[in-house]
Design an enzyme around this catalytic site. Structure first.
Site, PDB file in Angstrom:
ATOM      1  N   SER A 152       0.687  -0.945   0.068  1.00  0.00           N
ATOM      2  CA  SER A 152       0.174   0.382  -0.491  1.00  0.00           C
ATOM      3  C   SER A 152       1.313   1.444   0.170  1.00  0.00           C
ATOM      4  O   SER A 152       1.860   0.914   0.079  1.00  0.00           O
ATOM      5  CB  SER A 152      -0.939  -0.376   1.101  1.00  0.00           C
ATOM      6  OG  SER A 152       0.049  -0.051   2.101  1.00  0.00           O
ATOM      7  N   GLY A 154       2.100   2.992  -2.658  1.00  0.00           N
ATOM      8  CA  GLY A 154       2.978   3.422  -3.506  1.00  0.00           C
ATOM      9  C   GLY A 154       4.256   2.028  -2.861  1.00  0.00           C
ATOM     10  O   GLY A 154       4.926   2.599  -3.905  1.00  0.00           O
ATOM     11  N   GLU A 260     -11.824   4.650  -5.476  1.00  0.00           N
ATOM     12  CA  GLU A 260     -10.898   5.572  -6.248  1.00  0.00           C
ATOM     13  C   GLU A 260     -10.897   4.885  -7.353  1.00  0.00           C
ATOM     14  O   GLU A 260     -11.157   4.791  -7.895  1.00  0.00           O
ATOM     15  CB  GLU A 260      -9.179   5.160  -5.889  1.00  0.00           C
ATOM     16  CG  GLU A 260      -8.784   5.410  -4.058  1.00  0.00           C
ATOM     17  CD  GLU A 260      -7.434   4.997  -4.071  1.00  0.00           C
ATOM     18  OE1 GLU A 260      -6.360   5.216  -5.225  1.00  0.00           O
ATOM     19  OE2 GLU A 260      -7.121   4.396  -3.129  1.00  0.00           O
ATOM     20  N   GLU A 272      -9.455   1.284  -6.895  1.00  0.00           N
ATOM     21  CA  GLU A 272      -9.319   0.249  -5.739  1.00  0.00           C
ATOM     22  C   GLU A 272     -10.010   0.688  -4.576  1.00  0.00           C
ATOM     23  O   GLU A 272     -11.236   1.980  -4.988  1.00  0.00           O
ATOM     24  CB  GLU A 272      -7.749   0.240  -5.261  1.00  0.00           C
ATOM     25  CG  GLU A 272      -6.951   0.952  -4.558  1.00  0.00           C
ATOM     26  CD  GLU A 272      -5.846   1.240  -3.980  1.00  0.00           C
ATOM     27  OE1 GLU A 272      -5.709  -0.499  -3.883  1.00  0.00           O
ATOM     28  OE2 GLU A 272      -5.250   2.171  -3.514  1.00  0.00           O
ATOM     29  N   ASP A 279      -7.061   7.969   2.968  1.00  0.00           N
ATOM     30  CA  ASP A 279      -5.423   9.074   3.393  1.00  0.00           C
ATOM     31  C   ASP A 279      -6.368  10.404   3.311  1.00  0.00           C
ATOM     32  O   ASP A 279      -6.464  12.038   4.012  1.00  0.00           O
ATOM     33  CB  ASP A 279      -3.893   9.033   3.274  1.00  0.00           C
ATOM     34  CG  ASP A 279      -3.586   8.388   2.149  1.00  0.00           C
ATOM     35  OD1 ASP A 279      -4.707   8.154   1.628  1.00  0.00           O
ATOM     36  OD2 ASP A 279      -2.991   8.270   1.923  1.00  0.00           O
ATOM     37  N   THR A 280      -6.451  10.927   1.704  1.00  0.00           N
ATOM     38  CA  THR A 280      -6.928  11.729   1.210  1.00  0.00           C
ATOM     39  C   THR A 280      -8.287  12.387   1.292  1.00  0.00           C
ATOM     40  O   THR A 280      -8.649  13.609   1.395  1.00  0.00           O
ATOM     41  CB  THR A 280      -6.735  11.642  -1.039  1.00  0.00           C
ATOM     42  OG1 THR A 280      -8.247  10.812  -0.616  1.00  0.00           O
ATOM     43  CG2 THR A 280      -5.918  11.269  -0.885  1.00  0.00           C
ATOM     44  N   ARG A 357       4.648  10.271   6.776  1.00  0.00           N
ATOM     45  CA  ARG A 357       3.366  11.239   6.633  1.00  0.00           C
ATOM     46  C   ARG A 357       3.641  11.796   8.329  1.00  0.00           C
ATOM     47  O   ARG A 357       3.097  10.626   9.048  1.00  0.00           O
ATOM     48  CB  ARG A 357       2.255  11.031   6.202  1.00  0.00           C
ATOM     49  CG  ARG A 357       1.333  12.228   6.436  1.00  0.00           C
ATOM     50  CD  ARG A 357       0.744  11.799   5.374  1.00  0.00           C
ATOM     51  NE  ARG A 357      -0.310  10.629   5.590  1.00  0.00           N
ATOM     52  CZ  ARG A 357      -1.053   9.538   4.492  1.00  0.00           C
ATOM     53  NH1 ARG A 357      -0.519   9.583   3.587  1.00  0.00           N
ATOM     54  NH2 ARG A 357      -1.322   8.858   4.841  1.00  0.00           N
TER      55      ARG A 357
HETATM   56  N1  LIG Z   1      -2.957   1.939 -13.790  1.00  0.00           N
HETATM   57  C1  LIG Z   1      -3.012   2.682 -13.391  1.00  0.00           C
HETATM   58  N2  LIG Z   1      -2.249   3.828 -14.261  1.00  0.00           N
HETATM   59  C2  LIG Z   1      -1.840   5.681 -13.673  1.00  0.00           C
HETATM   60  N3  LIG Z   1      -2.168   5.884 -12.237  1.00  0.00           N
HETATM   61  C3  LIG Z   1      -1.876   5.194 -12.048  1.00  0.00           C
HETATM   62  C4  LIG Z   1      -2.195   3.886 -11.643  1.00  0.00           C
HETATM   63  N4  LIG Z   1      -2.000   3.135 -11.131  1.00  0.00           N
HETATM   64  C5  LIG Z   1      -2.137   3.992  -9.617  1.00  0.00           C
HETATM   65  N5  LIG Z   1      -1.283   4.818 -10.483  1.00  0.00           N
HETATM   66  C6  LIG Z   1      -1.335   6.009  -9.704  1.00  0.00           C
HETATM   67  O1  LIG Z   1      -0.967   5.533  -8.369  1.00  0.00           O
HETATM   68  C7  LIG Z   1      -1.288   5.825  -7.298  1.00  0.00           C
HETATM   69  C8  LIG Z   1      -1.081   5.056  -6.380  1.00  0.00           C
HETATM   70  O2  LIG Z   1      -1.883   3.433  -6.831  1.00  0.00           O
HETATM   71  P1  LIG Z   1      -3.142   2.458  -5.691  1.00  0.00           P
HETATM   72  O3  LIG Z   1      -3.736   3.644  -5.603  1.00  0.00           O
HETATM   73  O4  LIG Z   1      -3.006   1.477  -6.329  1.00  0.00           O
HETATM   74  O5  LIG Z   1      -1.993   2.447  -4.650  1.00  0.00           O
HETATM   75  P2  LIG Z   1      -1.545   2.565  -3.183  1.00  0.00           P
HETATM   76  O6  LIG Z   1      -0.057   2.145  -2.784  1.00  0.00           O
HETATM   77  O7  LIG Z   1      -2.790   1.083  -2.899  1.00  0.00           O
HETATM   78  O8  LIG Z   1      -1.357   3.521  -3.007  1.00  0.00           O
HETATM   79  P3  LIG Z   1      -2.599   4.041  -1.301  1.00  0.00           P
HETATM   80  O9  LIG Z   1      -2.506   2.616  -0.408  1.00  0.00           O
HETATM   81  O10 LIG Z   1      -2.033   5.260  -0.918  1.00  0.00           O
HETATM   82  O11 LIG Z   1      -3.948   4.238  -1.569  1.00  0.00           O
HETATM   83  C9  LIG Z   1      -2.618   6.919  -7.463  1.00  0.00           C
HETATM   84  O12 LIG Z   1      -3.602   7.134  -6.682  1.00  0.00           O
HETATM   85  C10 LIG Z   1      -2.318   6.668  -9.322  1.00  0.00           C
HETATM   86  O13 LIG Z   1      -2.327   8.058  -8.934  1.00  0.00           O
HETATM   87  N1  LIG Z   2      -3.078   5.320   2.549  1.00  0.00           N
HETATM   88  C1  LIG Z   2      -2.818   4.454   3.803  1.00  0.00           C
HETATM   89  C2  LIG Z   2      -2.794   5.171   4.879  1.00  0.00           C
HETATM   90  O1  LIG Z   2      -2.783   6.741   4.516  1.00  0.00           O
HETATM   91  N2  LIG Z   2      -2.617   4.834   6.319  1.00  0.00           N
HETATM   92  C3  LIG Z   2      -2.749   6.174   7.560  1.00  0.00           C
HETATM   93  O2  LIG Z   2      -0.899   5.338   7.751  1.00  0.00           O
HETATM   94  C4  LIG Z   2      -1.053   5.040   8.671  1.00  0.00           C
HETATM   95  C5  LIG Z   2       0.687   4.393   8.711  1.00  0.00           C
HETATM   96  O3  LIG Z   2       1.554   5.110   8.734  1.00  0.00           O
HETATM   97  P1  LIG Z   2       3.019   4.777   9.123  1.00  0.00           P
HETATM   98  O4  LIG Z   2       3.192   4.551   7.497  1.00  0.00           O
HETATM   99  O5  LIG Z   2       3.181   6.205   8.444  1.00  0.00           O
HETATM  100  O6  LIG Z   2       2.768   3.908  10.438  1.00  0.00           O
HETATM  101  C6  LIG Z   2      -2.410   3.722   8.849  1.00  0.00           C
HETATM  102  O7  LIG Z   2      -1.818   3.675  10.362  1.00  0.00           O
HETATM  103  C7  LIG Z   2      -3.237   4.725   8.687  1.00  0.00           C
HETATM  104  O8  LIG Z   2      -3.313   5.794   9.442  1.00  0.00           O
HETATM  105 MG   LIG Z   3      -4.949   4.294  -3.787  1.00  0.00          MG
END
Ligand SMILES: Nc1ncnc2c1ncn2[C@@H]1O[C@H](COP(=O)(O)OP(=O)(O)OP(=O)(O)O)[C@@H](O)[C@H]1O
Ligand SMILES: NCC(=O)N[C@@H]1O[C@H](COP(=O)([O-])[O-])[C@@H](O)[C@H]1O
Ligand SMILES: [Mg+2]
Length: 387
Positions: A152, A154, A260, A272, A279-280, A357
């Site tokens: 997660s 990224g 999303e 997804e 977070d957003t 963050r």
């Molecule tokens: N297929 C795609 N095409 C273009 N951009 C993408 C694609 N997949 C992901 N991204 C970009 O990368 C970001 C993170 O991807 P995704 O939400 O799948 O990952 P994540 O690791 O689950 O993030 P989070 O847990 O923070 O939501 C997306 O919000 C988007 O900006």
């Molecule tokens: N995209 C998911 C997300 O933003 N999750 C938030 O970040 C924390 C983990 O932060 P850390 O990696 O700094 O411990 C999680 O516990 C949740 O609050």
């Molecule tokens: Mg995402």
């Protein structure tokens, strides 16, 4: 329905901290659980536990000890089979154990949306070896996006511009993968106009409702700023709401979901979803009468949500660390707060690493552009120092 309830939070980061505050404002009892001590939600919870949430034994121990009415996952990395067992034993898992199980990894939720429900997603394929990834990449085309199935924020994710970059992307994904699975997903790169989070509130005994859409900008697969409302055409919003209802209905239960989407010139593409606050969605800490944490709590407890009112165009901007440190101080707080309609959340994480963050700046203004500028400005005034 009688309060207080005992809520066990699995994951105690910044999202859990705000949720705990919302729960306690209505007098509930919160047990905050995470893998490290002094996590943000632990600082405001009634009780806390430090365990490995991937360990079934650890989960059993804390659940038997505290006997919560509700288990509220706050992160993805949890032994979800154990949640299914708790649910069978009569504890309510939010939104459902199935939802946490389906969203823990990228493949199951993707298949539910695309194959079972027929929702438009990016074209995708899986690979478990570099050779398979090379074949999949040539079929999907370039650029494409490679991500570990288990990750997660990224982690392990990269955009692949050409065949020569596939091997680097494979290694990066395997390094960034949670657990020991060597499975990656490769997706067509979507050239979107905007990406949004649609906060979707699924209720036990009332229809699904939505917050105004949130636009966001990501770097390294992690969110940098978000704003509300996102400017998207009414028919696009309706299409996104229909997909969000369809997917969350398939997962069941109650609570807030961050759904999303990529919005392109002519399509709404499901990406997804988080079966919990997103977070957003921290922008709702300043933008709405009920923020996403209060909405989650009300949905979980079956309390009414008579209205969701957005006060004004609003934005959030993240405050990131730049290095490893276990001595965290913030400079510039007074400067950041000197502007009207600006606020901060400093999470109180006990240590930092590059890009972790550590806080978020929030702002309201006449337009989303102005709110974004104010939130960005406030975040950039905060400097993280050692002492
Ligand atoms: N297929 C795609 N095409 C273009 N951009 C993408 C694609 N997949 C992901 N991204 C970009 O990368 C970001 C993170 O991807 P995704 O939400 O799948 O990952 P994540 O690791 O689950 O993030 P989070 O847990 O923070 O939501 C997306 O919000 C988007 O900006
Ligand atoms: N995209 C998911 C997300 O933003 N999750 C938030 O970040 C924390 C983990 O932060 P850390 O990696 O700094 O411990 C999680 O516990 C949740 O609050
Ligand atoms: Mg995402």
């Amino acid at each position: 329905m009688k309060l207080p309830k005992k809520l066990m939070l699995l994951g105690s980061g910044e999202l859990g901290k705000e949720f705990t505050i919302a729960a306690q404002r209505l007098g509930n009892h919160v047990v905050a659980v995470d893998r490290y001590p002094h996590a943000p939600a632990m600082q405001v919870a009634d009780e806390c536990e430090v365990i490995s949430m991937l360990s079934a034994e650890d989960l059993e121990r804390v659940v038997s000890k505290h006997q919560p009415d509700y288990i509220i996952p706050e992160i993805e990395a949890i032994r979800t089979e154990k949640l299914l067992e708790f649910e069978q034993r009569g504890i309510t898992v939010i939104p459902t154990a199935k939802a946490t199980d389906y969203t823990m990894n990228r493949d199951r939720i993707r298949e539910l949306a695309h194959q079972e429900l027929g929702v438009r997603t990016a074209k995708y394929a899986y690979a478990t070896t570099l050779a398979e990834l090379q074949v999949a990449a040539s079929e999907i085309g370039f650029p494409n996006v490679v991500k570990p199935v288990m990750s997660s924020s990224g982690k392990g994710q990269s955009v692949v511009a050409s065949a020569t970059e596939v091997e680097t992307a494979w290694n990066y994904a395997i390094d960034g993968s949670r657990g020991d699975t060597h499975k990656v997903i490769i997706e067509e790169f979507i050239n979107f106009e905007i990406e949004i989070t649609l906060l979707t509130i699924k209720q036990w005994n009332a229809p699904t409702i939505f917050c105004p859409p949130i636009g966001h900008r990501q770097e390294r697969g992690d969110y940098q700023e978000s704003w509300q409302p996102a400017q998207i055409k009414p028919d696009r919003l309706l299409a996104a709401q229909e997909i969000a209802t369809q997917v969350t209905d398939a997962l069941g239960g109650a609570g807030i979901f961050g759904v999303e989407f990529f919005i392109t010139a002519d399509e709404v593409i499901f990406s997804e979803l988080s079966p919990r606050p997103h977070d957003t969605g921290m922008v709702t800490l300043i933008s709405q009468n009920l923020n996403e944490f209060e909405l989650h709590l009300r949905a979980v407890l079956g309390l009414p949500i008579p209205n969701i009112v957005q006060y004004a165009p609003s934005a959030s901007a993240v405050i990131l660390a730049s290095k490893n440190s276990d001595s965290i101080y913030f400079n510039g707080v007074a400067e950041a707060l000197s502007v009207p309609d600006v606020d901060l959340r400093l999470f109180g994480k006990p240590d930092s690493r590059p890009y972790r963050r550590m806080g978020v700046a929030l702002a309201k203004a006449e337009t989303t552009e102005l709110a974004r500028a104010k939130a960005f400005e406030a975040a950039s005034k905060i400097e993280i120092v050692d002492r």
